[in-house]
Design a protein around this motif. Structure first.
Motif, PDB file in Angstrom:
ATOM      1  N   PRO A 130       0.839  -1.209   0.000  1.00  0.00           N
ATOM      2  CA  PRO A 130       0.000   0.000   0.000  1.00  0.00           C
ATOM      3  C   PRO A 130       0.873   1.258   0.000  1.00  0.00           C
ATOM      4  N   TYR A 131       0.440   2.247  -0.784  1.00  0.00           N
ATOM      5  CA  TYR A 131       1.198   3.496  -0.914  1.00  0.00           C
ATOM      6  C   TYR A 131       0.260   4.671  -0.634  1.00  0.00           C
ATOM      7  N   VAL A 132       0.633   5.501   0.338  1.00  0.00           N
ATOM      8  CA  VAL A 132      -0.154   6.694   0.650  1.00  0.00           C
ATOM      9  C   VAL A 132       0.631   7.901   0.147  1.00  0.00           C
ATOM     10  N   ASP A 133       0.155   8.481  -0.955  1.00  0.00           N
ATOM     11  CA  ASP A 133       0.868   9.585  -1.599  1.00  0.00           C
ATOM     12  C   ASP A 133       0.283  10.918  -1.138  1.00  0.00           C
ATOM     13  N   GLY A 134       1.172  11.851  -0.784  1.00  0.00           N
ATOM     14  CA  GLY A 134       0.722  13.190  -0.411  1.00  0.00           C
ATOM     15  C   GLY A 134       1.442  14.231  -1.234  1.00  0.00           C
ATOM     16  N   GLY A 135       0.775  15.353  -1.486  1.00  0.00           N
ATOM     17  CA  GLY A 135       1.411  16.442  -2.212  1.00  0.00           C
ATOM     18  C   GLY A 135       0.777  17.767  -1.824  1.00  0.00           C
ATOM     19  N   THR A 136       1.572  18.827  -1.888  1.00  0.00           N
ATOM     20  CA  THR A 136       1.025  20.163  -1.606  1.00  0.00           C
ATOM     21  C   THR A 136       1.473  21.126  -2.696  1.00  0.00           C
ATOM     22  N   ASP A 137       0.672  22.166  -2.880  1.00  0.00           N
ATOM     23  CA  ASP A 137       1.016  23.247  -3.816  1.00  0.00           C
ATOM     24  C   ASP A 137       0.396  24.516  -3.241  1.00  0.00           C
ATOM     25  N   GLY A 138       1.185  25.262  -2.470  1.00  0.00           N
ATOM     26  CA  GLY A 138       0.659  26.458  -1.826  1.00  0.00           C
ATOM     27  C   GLY A 138      -0.422  26.092  -0.817  1.00  0.00           C
ATOM     28  N   MET A 139      -1.632  26.605  -1.034  1.00  0.00           N
ATOM     29  CA  MET A 139      -2.741  26.349  -0.106  1.00  0.00           C
ATOM     30  C   MET A 139      -3.551  25.122  -0.504  1.00  0.00           C
ATOM     31  N   ARG A 140      -3.100  24.420  -1.533  1.00  0.00           N
ATOM     32  CA  ARG A 140      -3.831  23.221  -1.969  1.00  0.00           C
ATOM     33  C   ARG A 140      -3.010  21.964  -1.702  1.00  0.00           C
ATOM     34  N   GLY A 141      -3.715  20.867  -1.509  1.00  0.00           N
ATOM     35  CA  GLY A 141      -3.018  19.612  -1.288  1.00  0.00           C
ATOM     36  C   GLY A 141      -3.852  18.441  -1.745  1.00  0.00           C
ATOM     37  N   LYS A 142      -3.217  17.279  -1.821  1.00  0.00           N
ATOM     38  CA  LYS A 142      -3.959  16.072  -2.196  1.00  0.00           C
ATOM     39  C   LYS A 142      -3.383  14.857  -1.492  1.00  0.00           C
ATOM     40  N   VAL A 143      -4.233  13.887  -1.278  1.00  0.00           N
ATOM     41  CA  VAL A 143      -3.806  12.602  -0.712  1.00  0.00           C
ATOM     42  C   VAL A 143      -4.470  11.504  -1.523  1.00  0.00           C
ATOM     43  N   GLN A 144      -3.702  10.514  -1.897  1.00  0.00           N
ATOM     44  CA  GLN A 144      -4.238   9.365  -2.628  1.00  0.00           C
ATOM     45  C   GLN A 144      -3.751   8.090  -1.954  1.00  0.00           C
ATOM     46  N   VAL A 145      -4.675   7.177  -1.682  1.00  0.00           N
ATOM     47  CA  VAL A 145      -4.319   5.873  -1.106  1.00  0.00           C
ATOM     48  C   VAL A 145      -4.346   4.856  -2.234  1.00  0.00           C
ATOM     49  N   ILE A 146      -3.192   4.229  -2.482  1.00  0.00           N
ATOM     50  CA  ILE A 146      -3.078   3.297  -3.601  1.00  0.00           C
ATOM     51  C   ILE A 146      -2.934   1.881  -3.051  1.00  0.00           C
ATOM     52  N   VAL A 147      -3.953   1.089  -3.293  1.00  0.00           N
ATOM     53  CA  VAL A 147      -3.925  -0.323  -2.908  1.00  0.00           C
ATOM     54  C   VAL A 147      -4.183  -1.140  -4.158  1.00  0.00           C
TER      55      VAL A 147
END
Ligand SMILES: [Zn+2]
Length: 268
Positions: free
Chosen positions: A151-168
Motif C-alpha cells: 500500500p502506498y499513501v501519496d501526499g502532495g502540496t502546492d501552496g494552499m492546496r493539497g492532495k492525498v491518494q491511497v493506492i492499494v
C-alpha cells in the motif's frame, strides 16, 4: 488470588502510558502499528509532519529515505529541523530521525541518505508514505509499490492546496491519475540534460498549515490501513483547498493503458 484492591488502577496510573488515549480508540490496532515496517520517502516538509505523526501514533519501525541537505528556507514548515542543521548543511534524514526518536525516547526512525531510485528494500516494507515534491520520484515510488504489492499513501502540496491518494492493489494508482500537465513538468525537468541530473528546480509556494493538513491525513490513512480498516480509507483522490476551506473526494479509475496493473493485479 489478587484482591479487588490489587486489580484496581490507582488514580493517574493510566497517565503513565504514553498511548493510553490511543487505546481508547477501539479500532486502532496498536500491536500491528508498532510492528509495521514503514517506509517514508522524503524528509522535507511533508516528511517532517508525517514522521512526527507516525512516531506519536506508535509506529516503531520507520525507514526514512532522503538525499537532500537542510537549507534555511526549509525552516518555515519543518518542525524537526533547526537553524544549526542548515548552518552545518546537515542531511535531512538523520536530522529528522534524531529529533523524532527523541520525541518518543525510542530508536524508531532509521535514516538513509540516498536517492529513492537507489533504495532496494521495497520487499521488506509493509507500507509506504510518499512525501515528495516532484512527480518523477512519486511515479517511481508508485511503480515500485505496485510491483511489490505494498500500500502506498501519496501526499502532495502546492501552496494552499493539497492532495492525498491511497493506492492499494485493486484500485487506481498514481500513474492512472497523472495528467498531461504532470508529464509536461516531467519533460521540462529532464530536458536540459536528458538524465536524472536536473537543471529545472521549481520553488513552489509552501507553508506549514497545508503541509500539516495533508500529512495528518496521510498518517490517519496509514493508521486505518495497518489496523485492518482499509474499507474506511479514501477510495479515490482527496483534494484540499485551504483558501476555500474545502475538502473533496474526486473519483479516479484505473487507466487501461497504465502498465502498473499488469504487474500488481493480473485480473485487470
Ligand atoms: Zn495505474
Amino acid at each position: 488470588m489478587p484482591s479487588i484492591a490489587d486489580l484496581a488502577m490507582r488514580p493517574g496510573e493510566e497517565d503513565e502510558d504514553r498511548l493510553d488515549r490511543s487505546r481508547l480508540m477501539a479500532w486502532l490496532n496498536l500491536d500491528a502499528i508498532s510492528s509495521c515496517r514503514c517506509l517514508v520517502v522524503g524528509a522535507g516538509a511533508l516528511g517532517n509532519e508525517v514522521v512526527k505523526g507516525l512516531v506519536l501514533s506508535g509506529f516503531l519501525d520507520i525507514t526514512l529515505v532522503d538525499m537532500d541537505h537542510v537549507v534555511m528556507s526549509n525552516l518555515n514548515r519543518c518542525v524537526l529541523l533547526r537553524p544549526e542543521d542548515a548552518g552545518n548543511s546537515r542531511a535531512k534524514a538523520p536530522a529528522v530521525a534524531e529529533r523524532a526518536n527523541r520525541l518518543v525516547g525510542r530508536d524508531a526512525v532509521h535514516p538513509m541518505v540516498t536517492r529513492v531510485e537507489e533504495f532496494d528494500g521495497w520487499n521488506s516494507m509493509d507500507l509506504v508514505l510518499g512525501c515528495l515534491d516532484n512527480i518523477g520520484a512519486r511515479l517511481h515510488v508508485n511503480a515500485r509499490c505496485c510491483l511489490a504489492g505494498i500500500p502506498y499513501v501519496d501526499g502532495g502540496t502546492d501552496g494552499m492546496r493539497g492532495k492525498v491518494q491511497v493506492i492499494v492493489d485493486e484500485g487506481p494508482c498514481l500513474q492512472c491519475t497523472t495528467n498531461r500537465s504532470h508529464y509536461a513538468v516531467l519533460e521540462r525537468r529532464y530536458s536540459c540534460t536528458g538524465s536524472a541530473t536536473t537543471l529545472y528546480r521549481p520553488h513552489m509556494a509552501a507553508e506549514i498549515t497545508t503541509t500539516s493538513v495533508v500529512a495528518a491525513v496521510q498518517v490517519r490513512e496509514a493508521l486505518k490501513l495497518v489496523s485492518g480498516m482499509q474499507i474506511a480509507c479514501i477510495r479515490h483522490v482527496m483534494y484540499y483547498d485551504g483558501m476555500a476551506g474545502t475538502c473533496e473526494i474526486l473519483e479516479a479509475s484505473i487507466n487501461p493503458g497504465c502498465p502498473n496493473h499488469y504487474t500488481c493485479s493480473p485480473s485487470h
